[in-house]
Enzyme design. Structure first.
Site, PDB file in Angstrom:
ATOM      1  N   LYS A   1      15.721  22.382 -10.204  1.00  0.00           N
ATOM      2  CA  LYS A   1      15.082  21.127 -10.600  1.00  0.00           C
ATOM      3  C   LYS A   1      15.996  20.164 -11.350  1.00  0.00           C
ATOM      4  O   LYS A   1      16.794  20.563 -12.180  1.00  0.00           O
ATOM      5  CB  LYS A   1      13.888  21.432 -11.500  1.00  0.00           C
ATOM      6  CG  LYS A   1      12.737  22.027 -10.744  1.00  0.00           C
ATOM      7  CD  LYS A   1      11.968  20.973 -10.006  1.00  0.00           C
ATOM      8  CE  LYS A   1      10.542  21.020 -10.493  1.00  0.00           C
ATOM      9  NZ  LYS A   1       9.808  19.858 -10.246  1.00  0.00           N
TER      10      LYS A   1
ATOM     11  N   SER B   1      14.534  22.217 -15.491  1.00  0.00           N
ATOM     12  CA  SER B   1      13.346  23.031 -15.730  1.00  0.00           C
ATOM     13  C   SER B   1      13.774  24.364 -16.327  1.00  0.00           C
ATOM     14  O   SER B   1      14.841  24.878 -16.002  1.00  0.00           O
ATOM     15  CB  SER B   1      12.619  23.259 -14.400  1.00  0.00           C
ATOM     16  OG  SER B   1      11.859  24.446 -14.446  1.00  0.00           O
TER      17      SER B   1
ATOM     18  N   HIS C   1       0.832  -1.219   0.000  1.00  0.00           N
ATOM     19  CA  HIS C   1       0.000   0.000   0.000  1.00  0.00           C
ATOM     20  C   HIS C   1       0.865   1.267   0.000  1.00  0.00           C
ATOM     21  O   HIS C   1       0.432   2.314   0.473  1.00  0.00           O
ATOM     22  CB  HIS C   1      -0.942   0.049   1.203  1.00  0.00           C
ATOM     23  CG  HIS C   1      -1.688  -1.218   1.459  1.00  0.00           C
ATOM     24  ND1 HIS C   1      -2.920  -1.489   0.912  1.00  0.00           N
ATOM     25  CD2 HIS C   1      -1.344  -2.330   2.177  1.00  0.00           C
ATOM     26  CE1 HIS C   1      -3.323  -2.698   1.307  1.00  0.00           C
ATOM     27  NE2 HIS C   1      -2.379  -3.234   2.069  1.00  0.00           N
TER      28      HIS C   1
END
Ligand code: ARG
Length: 458
Positions: free
Chosen positions: A282, A276, A155
């Site tokens: 980034k 980016s 999960h």
């Protein structure tokens, strides 16, 4: 030039020609088309249907066309309908009347069925090789990380400690099955349709065993109608490629998660990341995202082809021409994704300290703590309840199980002794799991030996 102008009194409408033509994409098959034609004329000559002189002229002509297309000396122009017409027209242009005999006892229906099989067969072997290379890298990472502790998840919640080797081994199994699926498809499809004619065989005494063997098939197909209308193997291949892409996509999803600031389990190499245009900080996992994204395209090819085929009466129908763009794109996409994924995997860095710290932090040893109580005579269901209380206590105090004092343990259950600390160490939790397929080093070493044999023999 048209192969079928004789019974027509009018020129084809240009839009009809464009709509009908497949040369823009089936030119990919030029080598297979020529290879098939050479086998066909070799057999025609042996059967006395074609003179040896014509056979030689045709084979020389076809080889010349093949070389010229490869070198760029012969451009594939869009004037022709498909690659079969293109090759035949150029053959006739080059060698004259002998070229007009090439199509004796053959139809474009068995011709295209053959070309696609030759092409698919070659691509299956290439794809299999790419998967094998990927497996070799996974094997290496496994060997190097038998002791690299990380959390295993269910999960997407931390569950139990495992090792990086164990996690990689799950993907080894998946890609190994993918190879075996490709192998199965190859075995089933490797029968030669050449000689089936348009749908009902031919009146010429063709030796179909001979062409099948010249082209390395296991033998000729057994029903001429099925031979020209069977696209099952392409559907099976699209299905196998969809599963490969699904596996790559799940792996990519994990890489994207592991690469986040929150996890920091891995660092993707600069050469496999992108930046980016606005945010200078980034470093994005675009390759993993694109592989995940392209999975949809490959699934699309499977559904499209299944849908195209579902209402077709026997035998050949032009609908089947749609198989090519779908299958070519799916093959190119899947192969490209395996290669790019492999490069990214080979160059990424595993941040083992962060993996270990994460495993420590999430009560991944709670099952082992319960097992400890069981080994001291407590029933598992009671043990589960006791450890549940311990976890709640730890959450409240913001500590891990290993940071509790023995007094704190005993306050909840007198069964706990000093050896609880050893029982819940990450290393203990992993190394005691030694059933077949489990992450313990002893079990994993046996699996690695099996994988080594597999890689050597397959
Ligand atoms: N371009 C066609 C295809 O891909 C070749 C077979 C054409 N046969 C025909 N009867 N029109 O299916």
């Amino acid at each position: 030039m048209k192969l079928w102008g004789g019974r027509f009194t009018k020129e084809t409408n240009q839009l009809v020609h464009n709509f009908n033509a497949s040369l823009s994409f089936d030119q990919k098959l030029f080598e297979e088309d020529i290879q098939g034609s050479i086998a066909h004329v070799t057999m025609l000559a042996k059967q006395g249907i074609l003179s040896e002189q014509d056979e030689k002229a045709i084979i020389d002509g076809l080889n010349g066309i093949c070389e010229d297309i490869k070198s760029g000396a012969l451009a594939i122009d869009e004037e022709h309908e498909d690659i079969h017409s293109f090759v035949e027209a150029h053959l006739i242009q080059r060698i004259g009347d002998a070229g007009k005999r090439l199509h004796t006892g053959r139809s474009r229906n068995d011709q295209v069925a053959l070309d696609m099989k030759l092409y698919t067969r070659k691509e299956i072997l290439e794809m299999d090789k790419l998967l094998k290379d990927l497996l070799a890298s996974l094997y290496r990472i496994m060997q190097e990380n038998l002791d690299t502790i990380m959390p295993g998840f269910t999960h997407l919640q931390k569950a139990q400690p495992i090792t990086l080797a164990h996690h990689m081994g799950a993907y080894f199994e998946m890609f190994k099955r993918d190879r075996s699926r490709l192998h199965d498809i190859y075995e089933r499809m490797n029968y030669c349709p050449l000689g089936s004619g348009a749908l009902a065989g031919t009146t010429y005494p063709l030796d179909r065993e001979m062409t099948a063997s010249l082209l390395d098939f296991y033998g000729p197909t057994q029903n001429s109608m099925d031979s020209v209308s069977d696209r099952d193997y392409l559907i099976e291949l699209c299905s196998a490629m969809s599963v490969i892409m699904m596996h790559l996509s799940r792996f990519c999803e994990e890489i994207i998660i592991w690469n986040t600031n929150e996890y920091q389990f891995i660092e993707i190499d600069d050469s496999y990341s992108t930046g980016s245009s606005i945010m200078p900080q980034k470093k994005n996992p675009d390759i993993a995202e694109l592989v995940r994204g392209k999975t949809g395209r490959v699934y699309g090819s499977l559904i499209s082809l299944l849908t195209t085929m579902k209402g077709l009466s026997l035998a050949y129908n032009k609908d089947m021409q749609e198989d090519k763009e779908l299958v070519f794109d799916a093959i190119d996409t899947t192969k490209g994704c395996i290669v790019l994924f492999h490069g990214m995997l080979d160059t990424l860095t595993f941040r083992k300290d962060n993996m270990r710290a994460s495993a420590e932090g999430g009560f991944t040893n709670a099952t082992d703590a319960a097992d400890y109580l069981v080994s001291h005579g407590v029933a598992f269901r009671d043990a589960h309840g006791i450890i549940g209380q311990l976890v709640l206590y730890c959450i409240d105090k913001n500590i891990s199980l290993s940071e509790m004092t023995l007094e704190e343990y005993k306050a909840i259950s007198p069964v706990f002794e000093e050896d609880i600390y050893d029982a819940i160490r990450m290393e203990t939790c992993v190394s005691r799991r030694n059933t077949i397929g489990a992450p313990g080093q002893e079990a994993m070493k046996q699996v690695l030996a099996v994988y080594k044999d597999y890689l050597e023999q397959n």
